[in-house]
Write a protein that holds these residues in place. Structure first.
Motif, short mmCIF file in Angstrom:
data_model
loop_
_atom_site.label_atom_id
_atom_site.label_comp_id
_atom_site.label_asym_id
_atom_site.label_seq_id
_atom_site.Cartn_x
_atom_site.Cartn_y
_atom_site.Cartn_z
N LEU A 154 -11.85 -39.21 -31.65
CA LEU A 154 -10.72 -38.79 -32.52
C LEU A 154 -11.33 -37.97 -33.85
CD1 LEU A 154 -8.48 -41.86 -32.86
CD2 LEU A 154 -8.06 -39.69 -31.62
N ASN A 155 -12.70 -38.24 -34.18
CA ASN A 155 -13.38 -37.36 -34.96
C ASN A 155 -12.90 -35.96 -34.92
OD1 ASN A 155 -14.57 -37.83 -37.43
ND2 ASN A 155 -16.27 -36.87 -36.63
N PRO A 156 -13.11 -35.14 -33.65
CA PRO A 156 -12.77 -33.84 -33.56
C PRO A 156 -11.45 -33.51 -34.14
CG PRO A 156 -13.91 -34.56 -31.42
CD PRO A 156 -13.46 -35.88 -32.36
N TYR A 157 -10.38 -34.25 -34.05
CA TYR A 157 -9.05 -34.13 -34.64
C TYR A 157 -9.10 -33.82 -36.13
CZ TYR A 157 -7.72 -34.65 -29.70
OH TYR A 157 -7.50 -34.54 -28.37
N ILE A 158 -9.90 -34.80 -36.92
CA ILE A 158 -10.23 -34.46 -38.26
C ILE A 158 -10.63 -33.09 -38.57
CG2 ILE A 158 -11.47 -35.63 -40.32
CD1 ILE A 158 -11.17 -38.28 -39.03
N ASN A 159 -12.07 -32.93 -37.97
CA ASN A 159 -12.50 -31.47 -37.94
C ASN A 159 -11.53 -30.30 -37.82
OD1 ASN A 159 -15.07 -32.78 -38.71
ND2 ASN A 159 -15.53 -33.09 -36.45
N CYS A 160 -10.62 -30.34 -36.80
CA CYS A 160 -9.98 -29.28 -36.63
C CYS A 160 -8.86 -29.01 -37.38
CB CYS A 160 -9.46 -29.37 -34.97
SG CYS A 160 -7.86 -30.77 -34.79
N GLN A 161 -8.50 -30.07 -38.33
CA GLN A 161 -7.69 -29.98 -39.47
C GLN A 161 -8.36 -29.38 -40.65
OE1 GLN A 161 -4.80 -33.38 -40.10
NE2 GLN A 161 -5.80 -34.31 -38.25
N GLY A 162 -9.65 -29.00 -40.46
CA GLY A 162 -10.18 -28.43 -41.85
C GLY A 162 -10.91 -29.57 -42.46
N PHE A 163 -11.03 -30.92 -42.29
CA PHE A 163 -11.64 -32.05 -43.12
C PHE A 163 -12.92 -32.23 -42.53
CE2 PHE A 163 -7.03 -32.44 -43.68
CZ PHE A 163 -6.84 -32.28 -44.86
N ALA A 164 -13.93 -31.04 -42.85
CA ALA A 164 -15.03 -31.10 -42.15
C ALA A 164 -16.11 -32.49 -42.82
CB ALA A 164 -16.16 -29.96 -42.23
N ARG A 165 -15.94 -32.61 -43.98
CA ARG A 165 -16.55 -33.55 -44.83
C ARG A 165 -16.06 -34.98 -44.60
NH1 ARG A 165 -17.19 -31.03 -51.03
NH2 ARG A 165 -18.23 -29.25 -50.52
N THR A 166 -14.74 -35.10 -44.30
CA THR A 166 -14.27 -36.45 -43.85
C THR A 166 -15.06 -36.78 -42.47
OG1 THR A 166 -12.38 -36.05 -45.02
CG2 THR A 166 -12.10 -37.71 -43.33
N GLY A 167 -14.83 -35.76 -41.61
CA GLY A 167 -15.50 -36.21 -40.31
C GLY A 167 -17.06 -36.16 -40.38
N MET A 168 -17.71 -35.86 -41.43
CA MET A 168 -19.10 -36.29 -41.63
C MET A 168 -19.22 -37.45 -41.91
SD MET A 168 -21.60 -34.55 -44.20
CE MET A 168 -20.86 -35.41 -45.69
N LEU A 169 -18.42 -37.97 -42.96
CA LEU A 169 -18.32 -39.48 -43.37
C LEU A 169 -18.21 -40.27 -42.35
CD1 LEU A 169 -16.63 -39.05 -46.84
CD2 LEU A 169 -19.04 -39.35 -46.49
N THR A 170 -17.29 -39.96 -41.24
CA THR A 170 -17.15 -41.00 -40.26
C THR A 170 -18.50 -41.39 -39.59
OG1 THR A 170 -14.93 -39.99 -39.80
CG2 THR A 170 -16.02 -41.07 -37.83
N VAL A 171 -19.36 -40.44 -39.50
CA VAL A 171 -20.71 -40.49 -38.66
C VAL A 171 -21.63 -41.37 -39.64
CG1 VAL A 171 -22.42 -39.71 -37.41
CG2 VAL A 171 -20.04 -38.75 -37.29
N ALA A 172 -21.41 -40.71 -41.05
CA ALA A 172 -22.41 -41.31 -41.98
C ALA A 172 -22.26 -42.87 -42.11
CB ALA A 172 -22.25 -40.32 -43.61
N LEU A 173 -20.96 -43.25 -42.22
CA LEU A 173 -20.91 -44.75 -42.62
C LEU A 173 -21.15 -45.46 -41.46
CD1 LEU A 173 -17.19 -44.65 -43.88
CD2 LEU A 173 -19.32 -45.27 -45.24
N GLY A 174 -21.23 -45.13 -40.04
CA GLY A 174 -21.68 -45.89 -38.87
C GLY A 174 -23.42 -45.75 -38.95
N ALA A 175 -23.87 -44.54 -39.24
CA ALA A 175 -25.32 -44.60 -39.19
C ALA A 175 -25.94 -45.36 -40.24
CB ALA A 175 -25.71 -43.00 -39.39
N ALA A 176 -25.36 -45.37 -41.61
CA ALA A 176 -25.85 -46.13 -42.59
C ALA A 176 -26.01 -47.61 -42.37
CB ALA A 176 -25.28 -45.79 -44.03
N ALA A 177 -24.69 -47.97 -41.89
CA ALA A 177 -24.52 -49.42 -41.16
C ALA A 177 -25.54 -49.84 -40.46
CB ALA A 177 -23.27 -49.58 -40.81
#
Length: 464
Positions: A154-177
């Motif tokens: 589902l993250n590509p659907y965040i990016n395709c709406q133009g919210f690239a930073r939100t899509g980045m945070l999706t991965v950043a939260l999981g990676a940090a955890a």
């Protein structure tokens, strides 16, 4: 969260505006995937075997990724095209149908994976020694399949709406955890590979919760709303047709991993499976940035194609291709010249580093010296004649490489050499093909072009 308008301004700046957060996300996602291997490879006394077990689980992980890409990367370009045409309702319908298929396929993969994980692991090359490690990891990982499907699909659907930073945070939260939880579960709680799997699942759960929260919240332009939902099989078919390229790429990668693990188990033992695990990790490091550029450009390409801005579409393709080719050539040179630097990231075992470094160096020298020196001719077991006393004790493999002296390394066991002699009696006449690092530019550019074709294939989709 700032939303990017793909139809206005410099197309190059728009691509970089999307690609930069996605690059950070991809690097974090890469770290997310390999941090387990770094920690596992450093488990005292069993790091090499544990690494081999993670390598045996790669086909499961790759297959799950393939299905996530099928409905994620397959639907996101269609969603972006619909937005470009101003068809907001159609774009939301595409996202909801893709979300339904992600949930359905995730549930099926979970049930089938847990039910058949034992025979599959043995098929993938697990030995009696590595099976317990691989089994304890993959069963826990499969329990979190739905979280992986939602966060990755589902993250590509965040990016395709133009919210690239939100899509980045999706991965950043999981990676940090994952980075925080891994040492706690692996070392502090003494759970070993099971701890790595638990940390990964919890991290994916956090990423999935972030994605669902955003797509069901007020800030999202398109909402993930299943109220009154009925599957639109025609829409699902369009998503599947467009996503089949990504699926086939990932699925065939699964088959390659299975074949490599099974072959390495027979001819090199668990050590060589660990080597392949490390080399695959290095390959992922190398190709990550170019995938971010490709994904960022794919969103811009799809939106402008849907808006009939064909000149901007062509400029985006040209810009992405130039960056990707230049980067992959640079990475190929670095990996070829300094293979040990990348290998030691994952494991410090002298035998593993020597075996992996030999394979990497052979690949680089084979390409660089092809025109000026003799190329690699053979990889063959060498023993004295059966009548000599040394016949039963000698166990070496001599590799003729295009350098001033042959390189000699120990094999895993005497039985490995005898199997090679029995199954491949004419091996000494065959050219060696161990150029693993030289695949980096090819793999990266194939992935990049696949993203181009996924976007441009939409020429078959109606615009009106």
């Amino acid at each position: 969260m700032q939303q990017i308008d793909f139809s206005q301004g410099s197309i190059r700046r728009r691509i970089l505006a999307v690609a930069t957060p996605m690059l950070i996300a991809q690097l974090l996602n890469l770290l997310y995937n390999i941090v387990d291997r770094i920690y596992i490879g450093k488990i005292p006394g069993e790091g090499t075997l544990a690494l081999a077990s993670i390598g045996l689980c790669f086909p499961f992980v790759t297959l799950i990724t393939a299905f996530a890409n099928l409905f994620g990367l397959g639907g996101a370009p269609l969603c972006a095209m619909a937005r470009g045409k101003g068809n907001r309702e159609g774009a939301q319908g595409i996202m909801v149908n893709a979300g339904f298929m992600l949930l359905l396929s995730g549930a099926v993969l979970t049930v089938l994976g847990i039910a058949f994980h034992r025979p599959l692991l043995h098929l993938f090359g697990a030995s009696e020694v590595t099976y317990p490690y691989a089994s304890s990891y993959i069963v826990i990982y499969l329990i979190g399949t739905l979280c992986v499907m939602l966060s990755l699909g589902l993250n590509p659907y965040i990016n395709c709406q133009g919210f690239a930073r939100t899509g980045m945070l999706t991965v950043a939260l999981g990676a940090a955890a994952n980075i925080v939880l891994d040492p706690i579960f692996i070392f502090a709680l003494h759970l070993g590979v099971r701890g790595a799997a638990i940390a990964t699942v919890l991290s994916q759960l956090l990423s999935a919760a972030w994605v669902v929260k955003f797509l069901t919240g007020k800030k999202a332009e398109l909402k993930l709303d299943f109220r009154g939902f009925r599957p639109d099989w025609q829409c699902i078919q369009r998503i599947t047709v467009l996503g089949i390229a990504s699926f086939v790429m990932s699925f065939t990668d699964t088959l390659v991993q299975v074949a490599c693990n099974a072959t390495l188990r027979n001819f090199g033992g668990d050590l060589y499976i660990s080597v392949m695990t490390v080399l695959n990790s290095v390959r992922q490091i190398a190709q990550t940035p170019v995938l971010a550029i490709a994904d960022g450009a794919s969103t811009a390409i799809s939106y402008n194609y849907g808006a009939r801005l064909y000149r901007r579409t062509r400029d985006a393709i040209r810009f992405m291709t130039q960056i990707a080719i230049g980067y992959t050539m640079l990475v190929w040179i670095l990996v070829s010249l300094f293979p040990a630097l990348f290998i030691r990231i994952f494991n410090q075992d002298a035998e593993l580093v020597a075996a992996a470094g030999m394979m990497a160096a052979m690949g680089a020298r084979n390409i660089l010296a092809r025109k000026s020196r003799p190329v690699v001719r053979a990889v063959r077991p060498v023993r004295p004649p059966a009548s000599t006393p040394e016949a039963d004790s000698t166990n070496v493999v001599t590799v003729d490489v295009p350098v001033h002296a042959p390189v000699t390394v120990p094999t895993a066991s005497a039985s490995s050499a005898s199997r090679i002699r029995g199954i491949l009696p004419s091996l000494s006449t065959m050219p060696a093909r161990l150029a693993v690092p030289t695949r980096v530019p090819m793999v990266s550019n194939i992935s990049m072009m696949q993203n181009v074709m996924t976007s441009v294939t939409t020429v078959n989709q109606p615009i009106s």
